[in-house]
Design a protein around this motif. Sequence first.
Motif, PDB file in Angstrom:
ATOM      1  N   LYS A 142       0.806  -1.216   0.000  1.00 18.38           N
ATOM      2  CA  LYS A 142       0.000   0.000   0.000  1.00 18.38           C
ATOM      3  C   LYS A 142       0.842   1.271   0.000  1.00 18.38           C
ATOM      4  N   ARG A 143       2.125   1.129   0.271  1.00 14.71           N
ATOM      5  CA  ARG A 143       2.994   2.307   0.314  1.00 14.71           C
ATOM      6  C   ARG A 143       3.641   2.616  -1.030  1.00 14.71           C
ATOM      7  N   ARG A 144       3.472   1.729  -2.005  1.00 14.34           N
ATOM      8  CA  ARG A 144       4.158   1.921  -3.291  1.00 14.34           C
ATOM      9  C   ARG A 144       3.229   1.629  -4.467  1.00 14.34           C
ATOM     10  N   LEU A 145       2.088   2.284  -4.476  1.00 16.43           N
ATOM     11  CA  LEU A 145       1.187   2.176  -5.618  1.00 16.43           C
ATOM     12  C   LEU A 145       1.707   3.104  -6.716  1.00 16.43           C
ATOM     13  N   LYS A 146       1.910   2.573  -7.910  1.00 10.75           N
ATOM     14  CA  LYS A 146       2.506   3.354  -8.994  1.00 10.75           C
ATOM     15  C   LYS A 146       1.449   3.788 -10.002  1.00 10.75           C
TER      16      LYS A 146
END
Length: 220
Positions: A142-146
Motif C-alpha cells: 500500500k505504500r508503493r502504488l505506482k
Amino acid sequence: MQEGSDSLYSREQVIQPGDQLLIRNLQNEALISGIGGQNNLQQMNAQSNTGYRVETDGMVLLPVIGKVKLAGMSRLTAQEHLNQLYRTQLLQNPIITLIISNLQVTFLGEFGRQGNYFLNKDQIHLAQMLGEAGGLNNRANKRRLKIIRGNLNQPEVFIVNLEDINSLSDRRLMLRNNDIVYAEPRPAFQFLDRINPSTSFLGLGLSVLNVYLLISNLSR
C-alpha cells in the motif's frame, strides 16, 4: 515525485485525435428552426448514437454544420461550442450533450479485479476507481502504488503511499486517459514469487550439500 506539465495534470479531460465522441440532442423536436427541418434533426440523432471519431487533423464531421475542430478542447468547452453552432444553424434552444466514450485506465497487479476501466466522469479520483477494481488484495504494498502516465517511451511515474492520508489530496491522483495503475506485491511476497517448488528443493539440496562439505573439511 516530479511535477509534469500542466496539460498532464489538468483536471479536465481534453479531446484528442482518435477519440470517440457520443453526441446527443436532448432538445424537444418542437423547437426545430426552419433551417434544418425534421429530417435533418432525426438524422443527427441517429448518427449521434453511433458516435463520432475525431480525425487526425482534430476535426469531427457532424450533421448540418459539417466539419468542426474539437481536438484540444475540454469536454465542457466542446459541448458549449456545439450548442452555439447548432443554435445558429439548426435549433432555437439546443441541448447538446457530449461524452468522450473511449477514456479508460488500466489496473494491473495486486487488485481484486485487474483490467481496463472506463472514465465516465470529467474528474475521477484514484480512490473512486480503486473501488471499481475491487480494492487492493492482502499481497499489495500500500505504500508503493505506482501511476504510469503519458508517453510509454518516457512516461511520468510517481508513487502513492495510500497509508499517508495527506497524499490523497495530490491533484495528480485525478486519473487521466490511458493511465496505468500498478500495485506491486509486498517485499515478502516478491521473494516468495521468485521461488517456485523446483528451485526451492534444489536450493535446499545445495544448502545441505554445502553444510556437509564444510563439516567434512573441518573434521580433517
